[in-house]
Design a protein around this motif. Structure first.
Motif, PDB file in Angstrom:
ATOM      1  N   LYS A   2       1.012  -1.126  -0.031  1.00  0.00           N
ATOM      2  CA  LYS A   2      -0.047   0.043  -0.090  1.00  0.00           C
ATOM      3  C   LYS A   2       1.081   1.384  -0.170  1.00  0.00           C
ATOM      4  CE  LYS A   2      -3.830  -2.214   2.503  1.00  0.00           C
ATOM      5  NZ  LYS A   2      -3.256  -3.627   2.564  1.00  0.00           N
ATOM      6  N   LEU A   3       0.928   1.761  -1.125  1.00  0.00           N
ATOM      7  CA  LEU A   3       1.829   3.037  -1.425  1.00  0.00           C
ATOM      8  C   LEU A   3       1.176   4.224  -1.256  1.00  0.00           C
ATOM      9  CD1 LEU A   3       3.840   1.592  -4.330  1.00  0.00           C
ATOM     10  CD2 LEU A   3       4.313   1.678  -1.959  1.00  0.00           C
ATOM     11  N   VAL A   4       1.809   5.197  -0.489  1.00  0.00           N
ATOM     12  CA  VAL A   4       0.836   6.411  -0.329  1.00  0.00           C
ATOM     13  C   VAL A   4       1.717   7.664  -0.256  1.00  0.00           C
ATOM     14  CG1 VAL A   4      -0.411   5.303   1.573  1.00  0.00           C
ATOM     15  CG2 VAL A   4       1.546   6.715   2.436  1.00  0.00           C
ATOM     16  N   GLU A  19       2.130  -3.667   7.334  1.00  0.00           N
ATOM     17  CA  GLU A  19       1.191  -5.035   7.601  1.00  0.00           C
ATOM     18  C   GLU A  19       0.425  -4.460   8.838  1.00  0.00           C
ATOM     19  OE1 GLU A  19       3.014  -8.652   7.878  1.00  0.00           O
ATOM     20  OE2 GLU A  19       3.277  -8.848   5.792  1.00  0.00           O
ATOM     21  N   ASN A  20       1.068  -3.685   9.621  1.00  0.00           N
ATOM     22  CA  ASN A  20       0.177  -3.423  10.962  1.00  0.00           C
ATOM     23  C   ASN A  20      -0.487  -2.005  10.904  1.00  0.00           C
ATOM     24  OD1 ASN A  20       1.099  -5.528  12.592  1.00  0.00           O
ATOM     25  ND2 ASN A  20       3.123  -4.638  12.641  1.00  0.00           N
ATOM     26  N   GLY A  21      -0.466  -1.492   9.574  1.00  0.00           N
ATOM     27  CA  GLY A  21      -1.139  -0.271   9.382  1.00  0.00           C
ATOM     28  C   GLY A  21      -0.386   1.036   9.832  1.00  0.00           C
ATOM     29  N   VAL A  22       0.876   0.686   9.825  1.00  0.00           N
ATOM     30  CA  VAL A  22       1.827   1.834  10.247  1.00  0.00           C
ATOM     31  C   VAL A  22       2.311   2.570   9.046  1.00  0.00           C
ATOM     32  CG1 VAL A  22       3.862   2.382  11.551  1.00  0.00           C
ATOM     33  CG2 VAL A  22       2.409   0.812  12.434  1.00  0.00           C
ATOM     34  N   LEU A  23       2.376   4.016   9.029  1.00  0.00           N
ATOM     35  CA  LEU A  23       2.931   4.783   7.996  1.00  0.00           C
ATOM     36  C   LEU A  23       4.478   4.743   8.269  1.00  0.00           C
ATOM     37  CD1 LEU A  23       2.712   6.723   5.552  1.00  0.00           C
ATOM     38  CD2 LEU A  23       2.308   8.405   7.214  1.00  0.00           C
ATOM     39  N   ARG A  24       5.146   4.449   7.070  1.00  0.00           N
ATOM     40  CA  ARG A  24       6.532   4.433   7.073  1.00  0.00           C
ATOM     41  C   ARG A  24       6.977   5.309   5.698  1.00  0.00           C
ATOM     42  NH1 ARG A  24       9.181   0.677  10.598  1.00  0.00           N
ATOM     43  NH2 ARG A  24       7.722  -0.624  11.780  1.00  0.00           N
ATOM     44  N   ASP A  25       8.250   5.933   6.028  1.00  0.00           N
ATOM     45  CA  ASP A  25       8.698   6.798   4.994  1.00  0.00           C
ATOM     46  C   ASP A  25       9.523   6.116   4.153  1.00  0.00           C
ATOM     47  OD1 ASP A  25       9.454   9.722   3.809  1.00  0.00           O
ATOM     48  OD2 ASP A  25      11.622   9.052   4.622  1.00  0.00           O
ATOM     49  N   VAL A  51      10.871  -3.359   5.901  1.00  0.00           N
ATOM     50  CA  VAL A  51      10.108  -2.428   6.291  1.00  0.00           C
ATOM     51  C   VAL A  51      10.411  -1.893   7.597  1.00  0.00           C
ATOM     52  CG1 VAL A  51       7.558  -2.146   6.979  1.00  0.00           C
ATOM     53  CG2 VAL A  51       8.389  -3.367   5.082  1.00  0.00           C
ATOM     54  N   GLU A  52      11.114  -3.010   8.657  1.00  0.00           N
ATOM     55  CA  GLU A  52      11.624  -2.444   9.943  1.00  0.00           C
ATOM     56  C   GLU A  52      12.640  -1.211   9.945  1.00  0.00           C
ATOM     57  OE1 GLU A  52      10.043  -3.148  12.659  1.00  0.00           O
ATOM     58  OE2 GLU A  52       8.600  -4.345  11.596  1.00  0.00           O
ATOM     59  N   VAL A  57       6.552   7.587  10.386  1.00  0.00           N
ATOM     60  CA  VAL A  57       6.187   8.635  10.291  1.00  0.00           C
ATOM     61  C   VAL A  57       5.283   9.039  11.418  1.00  0.00           C
ATOM     62  CG1 VAL A  57       4.931  10.531   9.002  1.00  0.00           C
ATOM     63  CG2 VAL A  57       6.151   8.602   7.853  1.00  0.00           C
ATOM     64  N   ASP A  58       5.706  10.085  12.229  1.00  0.00           N
ATOM     65  CA  ASP A  58       4.797  10.502  13.592  1.00  0.00           C
ATOM     66  C   ASP A  58       3.387  11.163  13.401  1.00  0.00           C
ATOM     67  OD1 ASP A  58       6.870   9.301  15.145  1.00  0.00           O
ATOM     68  OD2 ASP A  58       8.118  11.197  14.991  1.00  0.00           O
TER      69      ASP A  58
END
Length: 282
Positions: A2-4, A19-25, A51-52, A57-58
């Protein structure tokens, strides 16, 4: 995946939802989520990242349109048999194509502004396809290989502008903010069958549209193949594939249209949710 794209308007950064619904940069790996980043090879490189290792993103930043630098914003009209029936239209022999101005594109939860003089603005939840590989004269069997991913589009439409101001549908489809896209671009490997996705749209908490992509007259593959015989489809191009029944124009006995203060909520299975507040342009 899922790219945003997240951040202030015009300053969006690329990211992904884990996979946990967390937004990452993703800004250290791609400049943006646009046509240049959507080839199979480049998507594979993103998918191979740990991914880790990506920065979390806060907060809860705004999501922008999930694809940038859209070259063509194409829409297919009357592409659901049950929607054609509610409008009294005949089943088209070929996909009906109209263009939506790219200046209409906004984020999935951005405000929708009704233009001055609007009295018949309407909603349309639609499955959109984002092209990842150049397509020219492709077959139906090969068409989906040219897809980078899928997302939601709200094809907001001003019906009076669309039908009464002469010309074609583009006038009523291209008003500023009339093209919310997102919240994310879901890569094609995550959508097993684009012809079996449930979709809904609510206005002020009331269910207006309920449908499934299985009632499309022309499938996603057929649309891509058809359009590719007319002109080249380029990476980053967006095709919005039509809407199911339940639009305001089709309400009986009296049509219902958007007004300032309304809230639209859209959902497509596997593709997330959009939510827009409606205001009137001043």
């Amino acid at each position: 995946m899922k790219l945003v794209r997240y951040g202030k308007t015009g300053q969006e950064e690329p990211g992904l939802i884990d996979e946990n619904g967390v937004l990452r940069d993703l800004s250290g790996h791609v400049k943006d989520i646009n046509g240049a980043a959507l080839s199979d090879a480049k998507l594979a490189r993103i998918a191979a990242l740990d991914v880790e290792d990506l920065h979390i993103v806060d907060g809860t930043p705004r999501f922008g349109p999930c694809v940038a630098d859209v070259g063509k914003f194409m829409c297919i009209g009357l592409n659901y048999s049950d929607h054609a029936a509610e409008t009294g239209a005949s089943i088209p022999e070929h996909p009906i194509l109209f263009m939506k101005a790219t200046s209409a594109i906004v984020g999935p939860d951005d405000t929708v502004s009704l233009p001055r003089g609007s009295e018949k603005s309407d909603w349309e939840v639609e499955l959109a396809v984002v092209i990842g590989k150049t397509a020219k004269y492709v077959s139906v069997d090969d068409a989906l290989d040219h897809v980078a991913g899928y997302c939601i589009v709200n094809d907001v439409s001003e019906r009076h502008f669309q039908t009464a101001l002469s010309g074609n549908w583009t006038k009523g489809k291209s008003c500023d903010t009339f093209g919310p896209i997102g919240p994310w671009l879901v890569t094609r490997d995550e959508i097993e069958d684009p012809q079996n996705l449930d979709m809904t749209l609510d206005v002020n908490g009331k269910r207006m549209q309920t449908g499934n992509t299985k009632t499309m007259i022309f499938s996603v593959a057929e649309i891509i193949a058809h359009l590719s015989t007319l002109f080249t489809l380029h990476p980053g191009d967006v095709i919005s594939t039509g809407t199911p029944p339940g639009v305001g124009l089709g309400m009986k006995p009296n049509p219902v249209f958007l007004k300032s203060g309304d809230v639209m909520e859209l959902h497509i299975e596997g593709l997330g949710t959009q939510r827009q507040n409606v205001v009137m342009d001043t």
